[in-house]
Structure formats: C-alpha cells, structure tokens
Write an enzyme that holds these catalytic residues in place. Sequence first.
Site, PDB file in Angstrom:
ATOM      1  N   SER A   1      -4.165   4.942  -1.305  1.00  0.00           N
ATOM      2  CA  SER A   1      -3.983   3.989  -2.407  1.00  0.00           C
ATOM      3  C   SER A   1      -3.731   4.629  -3.761  1.00  0.00           C
ATOM      4  CB  SER A   1      -5.194   3.060  -2.496  1.00  0.00           C
ATOM      5  OG  SER A   1      -5.180   2.120  -1.446  1.00  0.00           O
TER       6      SER A   1
ATOM      7  N   LYS B   1      -0.716   3.591  -5.710  1.00  0.00           N
ATOM      8  CA  LYS B   1      -0.669   2.448  -6.631  1.00  0.00           C
ATOM      9  C   LYS B   1      -0.584   2.869  -8.093  1.00  0.00           C
ATOM     10  CE  LYS B   1      -2.953  -0.246  -3.107  1.00  0.00           C
ATOM     11  NZ  LYS B   1      -4.222  -0.523  -2.428  1.00  0.00           N
TER      12      LYS B   1
ATOM     13  N   SER C   1      -7.993  -2.364  -5.480  1.00  0.00           N
ATOM     14  CA  SER C   1      -7.052  -1.655  -4.600  1.00  0.00           C
ATOM     15  C   SER C   1      -6.359  -2.607  -3.631  1.00  0.00           C
ATOM     16  CB  SER C   1      -7.770  -0.542  -3.821  1.00  0.00           C
ATOM     17  OG  SER C   1      -6.861   0.413  -3.349  1.00  0.00           O
TER      18      SER C   1
END
Length: 380
Positions: free
Chosen positions: A55, A58, A110
């Site tokens: 993640s 991101k 997330s």
Amino acid sequence: MKRVFAGTAATLLAAVLFLPLRAGAVSARSAYVLDAVSGRVLFSQNPDRRSLIASTTKIMTALIVCEQCNVLDRMRIPREAVGIEGSSMYLKEGEVLTLQELLYGLMLSSGNDAAVALAIYCGGTVEGFAELMNDKARVLGMTGTHFENPNGLDSPGHYSTARDLAVLAAYAMENPIFAKTVSTKTVCAGNRALRNHNKLLWMLEGADGVKTGYTKAAGRILVSSATRDGRRLIAVTLDDPNDWQDHQALLCDGFSRFALEKLVCAGDQVGTAEVIGGEITQVPVIAGEDFTYSVAPEENPQLMLSARGPVFAPVAEGEEAGFAYILIEGKAVGKVPVVYGRTSEQKQEEPERPFWKFWEKRPARNQTEDSLQDAVNKDD
C-alpha cells in the site's frame, strides 16, 4: 561561510558521499534514509533492490490526485470501486464523497476501494491512471519503479525500491494537501471515523507521514517522514518485521548525528581570478547562490573552484565564472555557480608615434646651416 574552507583551483569529478549511521543493521531487507532538504543520504541498505511495495503505492496515487484534481470535487462512487479485496474504507455504490474524503480513506485507512475510485475519477480507468503513475515516476527519476494499479495489490510488474520510494515521499511532502492528509491522525469522512494506521504519528517527535503497507508476499513496508527544526528526514524500509522500532532508531539517529548547515551563502567570496591584459589584474570570485547540507560534527567541508586558469580581459562583474564544488572527505557533495565580483576592462596601451610625425616635429635648420648648404650646392 559557516565553516572554514580551503579554496584551491582543481578539476573535480562529482561523486556521491555516503556516510552510514552508527553500527547496528536494521532488520529490513532494504532500507534508506534521506535528508529531504539537502538531499544527503544518511543510511542505505540494498537501496536499489526491486520489491513489492504493497500500500505504499498509494503515495503516488494520492500525489497525482493532489496535483491534477480539485480535492473539493465530489464524485459518485461507481460499482467498480466497491468490494475491492484487502483493506477498505467500505465504500457504497452511489454514495457521494469529496475527493479529500476519499484521500483520507486512501491514506489513513489504506482503502483499496478509495484507490480505485480516485483512479477512475482522475484517469478514466484504472489502466489509464496507472499510465499517469508511471509517467510521474519517470519525471521523478524513479528508474527502479513500475506501477500496474493504484492500490499496491501484488503483481509481478508492480514494484519499486527503497531509494525510489524515498525520492517520491520527499517530493510528495512538498505538496501541502498531501502533507496535511498524511499527517492527520483521525478524521471523519463520509460518516466514517478514520484513524491513521501510521503509529509513528503517536510514537515519534516530529513524525508527519507518510504510509504503511503490507501483503503476505511483500512483508511489512513503511515509508515515514519526520520534521524537526526545519529539517525533514524520510525513512523507507522494505520487508521489515521490526519497522516501527527501526524507523524510530533511523530517524532519531539522523536528527542527532547530523545538523543542517548553510555552508555557502550567496555573495560569499570563494576565491580570486587572475585577469590577463586587464586594468585590474585580479578580481574576486563570488558564490551565486546558497548551499545547505547535512553535516556531522567531525566533518570538515572544503571548497574547490573548477579549474579555468587565468582569464583574458575584459571581465564583467556578475559574469559566469564556473562552479565551486563543496567537498567532504575529499568527495564532492554539491556545487554552486560562481561569478566575477568586479569588472576589469582591457588595459589600453599608449600607441607608438608614426614615422611622419617624427619628421614633422624636427627643428628647422638655422641660418649658418643654410649658408653652408648653399655653398656646397654652388661648388657642385
């Protein structure tokens, strides 16, 4: 200048200085600590090893949205963004949220679903948005990175490196909307109470970002930022089972061991230049801009001017004079442009008198000389 420099003229090839932190390896497969202000690398361990990044992907997703969209825009959540596997902010089809609310869901919770929603809004499709991500990576010089999705779900063609993620995070933290989002601890977004997964915000003085990540294949990934006294450090660990402890140690060590110093100030005299054929035979050489760098107490920065040798007149004040290189332990860590600090016009030499001028100024013969000459002529 804040420190004493030794100034000499020499030809110098730029090199990268790396000074490791104190002994004690981190448990991460790859790690990297960057001073975001000066660009100095404070720690490095397998920095260019490509890895799944989960993640922390991101960071790029949020950056592109912050740069290319109005975060106050509202969007209706499409069916494609609902029920995405992995971590989620639990979007519902048809509900309307602002892009800023989706950014909170993306970076605090997330949310993989928030990533897809933002990608569709900004790039038209997930695939189209991935192209934007890769375009930005190229612009930032992230040569070890490739994106295939906006959320970091495992894919063989989706990877990055510790060095690239540090470069990305340092750049992203300069965006005020991004920085505000990732430093937020808790917030309400679309009737949801969100809490930031980044524990360092509570654990470490000055912590202000940026993103956690985890998949079974990637392991624990963490990109962090902390700011103290105007200094921002970025730390990255990939596949690190002790990431919270390692980041605290890396960041605290970086702050305590190094100090940000202005080594050169614009207007400082950094040397002199010999002027051949000039009214003034020596002119000062002046730094054209500031240079700030992270320096340890035991280090002794030095200055070297690029070798240009004597210059021929005329020389104008403010004219480019090359570069001054800043060295630590004999290696270049940066350079600043330099200019001449004074004008030296070409020296004007007195011209020689023409031959006809000599005869023109010869004194006239006196009468005796004329009489003698006439007598000679007569005898002839």
